[in-house]
Design an enzyme around this catalytic site. Structure first.
Site, PDB file in Angstrom:
ATOM      1  N   SER A 171      61.355  36.953  56.891  1.00 37.28           N
ATOM      2  CA  SER A 171      61.462  37.674  55.643  1.00 37.28           C
ATOM      3  C   SER A 171      60.106  38.159  55.104  1.00 37.28           C
ATOM      4  CB  SER A 171      62.142  36.793  54.600  1.00 37.28           C
ATOM      5  OG  SER A 171      61.324  35.691  54.274  1.00 37.28           O
ATOM      6  N   SER A 231      60.213  32.651  58.725  1.00 38.42           N
ATOM      7  CA  SER A 231      59.891  33.833  57.926  1.00 38.42           C
ATOM      8  C   SER A 231      58.406  34.141  57.780  1.00 38.42           C
ATOM      9  CB  SER A 231      60.500  33.709  56.525  1.00 38.42           C
ATOM     10  OG  SER A 231      61.858  34.016  56.560  1.00 38.42           O
ATOM     11  N   LYS A 287      53.519  37.588  48.368  1.00 40.87           N
ATOM     12  CA  LYS A 287      54.945  37.844  48.610  1.00 40.87           C
ATOM     13  C   LYS A 287      55.706  37.801  47.287  1.00 40.87           C
ATOM     14  CE  LYS A 287      58.733  36.160  51.599  1.00 40.87           C
ATOM     15  NZ  LYS A 287      59.166  35.108  52.549  1.00 40.87           N
TER      16      LYS A 287
END
Lengths: 495, 95
Positions: A158, A182, A78
């Site tokens: 997210s 998330s 990420k």
């Protein structure tokens, strides 16, 4: 193509060790899949040269029988994890061209264990969002589509890029971060497994901060076993994060024994919210039945302060964010706005932050600033932290009464449309986190397992919440739930 | 409590974010909605409850107070939008 990239981590470990495949072959296959997936927009950067270089070294290590846990396993990272000499911008304009001269602890541990970095993955700006639409790179797209409907769906957020990359077999596994859901919400939306560990299990050092008392890194994978493998390698005490825990990290994979006889599974009545779609309710009941059939005891429980978790979260998280994001001032890193000769340092801050932050980030900074400002601090922030104490004691009481794991849905719906008009009001978007924020507020480990599909064929997830530091048992129950659910991971390639 | 446009201006200034006049009304409406949602917390009885200060019951780890890193000004400055002679530079602060 894509045959190797669709392997699970545990299967790839076996094939690499046996010499049936090489890490270079595996990595090249992932790179081809990643490069052919521009429509999904999961990768914001592919680090091909670095990946192949690491893969060649991995193959040398394998030949020398110097095999570590993740030797030769290609994964995605990420964009919120700082990676040395590889651009990292948390999907924000304000960090354009930021190139960390250091590596986050979690990613360093993964490289030390032999993993290969394929690239950086799309996300909501500073991890603030539930649909991946607040990203400077544009939205990531869910590989799953509803039957007979070509509309692009959100992978959630997210960690949307991580969910998509794993579900679409662009990588073997990925890292995510979870502040209010998330990791788990995108896992549920993409039919993958996502685990948020106990607060303090993974070091936060080198992870771009959103809300420091809630943020935790965790794995996103194709199977529960893979999450156990990745979590073992990501975890551990770190001198650079004073909130990381000085506990021994067990081999989480060794907890998976398919035996949950006598385990007490709590079903909290407060999670049965108004307007919950029938199929979510059915999925939840079905999950409980399956665990019962496997020998667990199902117990009705009450977590009375659940309904206050979301409002408390949306005071605490923005308050911490407003303080954490004060560092983006155009002085030490990131972009500085163009200034006229007459403009002073205050105008530099204000213009830089006006241009550099997206709408949702500005909104949360302002809410947080308001909640912390003189005259309101007690009424909002301190009150929310008191409610947080009550939410945490709800959980401790239930665990003290003998409950081992709590079962809930992960999300109130399946994946929704990108640019959904019904989600225009920020509050409607926040409601996505209703089942997941409680684990962050209480610091508990929680995992989302793909457990079924809705009538249009979209994945649905169930969440298991465990006791602090008992990820091992949590994973074992999740492993049983996964096996009994027989979720079909195959997704049609349209991209 | 609703957030009026004056409060929006004040908060934006505290947060050091420029906002345009066109943004004022929509922001005041959005922030007011969010704030109203938060006010559900007022119906919780929190008498005698301590605010949570540590997520996990654990003493913070302390380390010896020694210098074990540093001497790398170039690395520290490498991402600065503007730098000169080993320093970050900003617009003139003193009149």
């Amino acid at each position: 193509m894509g045959e190797l990239s669709s392997l699970t981590i545990s299967k790839a470990q076996y094939e690499l060790k046996k010499g049936n495949i090489t890490s270079v072959e595996l990595t090249e296959d992932c790179l081809i899949e990643a490069k052919n997936s521009t429509e999904l927009n999961a990768f914001c950067m592919i680090t091909e040269e670095l990946a192949l270089d690491q893969a060649m070294k991995a193959d040398q290590d394998i030949r020398k029988k110097n095999i570590r846990k993740l030797t030769g396993i290609p994964i995605g990272i990420k964009d919120i994890f700082c990676t040395k000499r590889v651009k990292t911008q948390a999907a924000s304009r304000i960090l354009t061209n930021f190139t960390p001269p250091y590596e986050s602890t979690v990613t360093q541990k993964l490289w030390n264990s032999g993993a290969i970095m394929l690239g950086k993955l799309n996300m909501d700006e500073f991890a603030m969002g539930s649909s991946n639409e607040t990203s400077i790179y544009g939205p990531c797209v869910n590989p799953w589509k509803a039957k007979n409907d070509p509309t692009a769906l959100t992978p959630g957020g997210s960690s949307g890029g991580s969910g998509t990359a794993v579900a679409a077999n662009l990588c073997l596994g990925a890292t995510g971060t979870d502040t209010g859901g998330s990791i788990r919400q995108p896992a549920a939306f993409t039919g993958t497994v996502g685990l948020k560990p106990t607060y303090g299990r993974c070091s936060r050092w080198g992870i771009i901060a959103f809300a420091s008392s809630l943020d935790q890194a965790g794995p996103m994978t194709k199977s529960v076993r893979d999450s156990a493998i990745l979590l073992t390698e990501m975890s551990g005490f770190d001198q650079n994060d004073s909130t990381s825990a000085k506990y021994e990290v067990p081999d989480f994979e060794s907890f998976l024994n398919q035996n949950i006889k006598g385990q007490k599974i709590g079903i909290p009545k407060e999670y049965r919210v108004d307007g919950m779609p029938k199929e979510i309710e059915a999925l939840w009941e079905d999950g409980a039945e399956k665990l019962k059939a496997a020998g667990a005891k199902i117990i009705d429980i009450s977590l009375p302060h659940t309904r206050y978790a979301l409002p408390a979260y949306y005071v605490i998280a923005p308050a911490e964010a407003s303080s954490n994001l004060a560092r983006y001032d155009g002085v030490r890193f990131g972009e500085r706005a163009e200034l006229d000769k007459s403009e002073n340092i205050n105008e530099m801050y204000k213009k830089t932050r006006q241009n550099g932050f997206g709408k949702e980030v500005k909104r949360r900074i302002m809410i947080g600033t308001y909640a912390l400002s003189a005259g309101f601090y007690e009424a909002y922030y301190i009150r929310a932290q008191k409610v947080r104490t009550l939410i945490q004691s709800d959980f401790s009481e239930v665990f003290n009464r003998g409950v081992d794991v709590i079962l809930t849905p992960t999300t109130p719906t399946a994946a929704f449309k990108l640019k959904d008009d019904k989600k225009k009001n920020p509050l409607d978007m926040y409601l996505n986190d209703v089942f997941t924020v409680t684990a962050n507020l209480a610091g508990l480990p929680a995992i989302s397992v793909p457990a079924g599909k809705d009538e249009t064929g979209l994945p649905l997830g169930l969440q298991l919440i465990g006791k602090p530091w008992e990820e091992g048992n949590l994973l074992n129950v999740a492993d049983v739930l996964e096996k009994e659910s027989q979720f079909d991971h195959r997704v049609k390639n349209w991209w | 409590m609703a957030i009026d446009t004056e409060t929006v201006k004040h908060v934006a200034n505290l947060a050091r974010i420029n906002i345009t006049d066109e943004e004022l009304v929509p922001l005041s409406e959005e922030l007011s909605t969010i704030l109203k949602f938060m006010e559900q917390l007022n119906s919780v009885d929190v008498d005698g409850i301590d605010p949570l200060t540590s997520v996990t019951p654990m003493a913070l780890n302390l380390r010896d107070d020694i210098v074990d890193d540093g001497e790398k000004p170039n690395q520290i400055l490498m991402n600065a939008p503007n730098r000169r002679e080993g320093f970050f530079t900003v617009p003139k602060v003193i009149e």
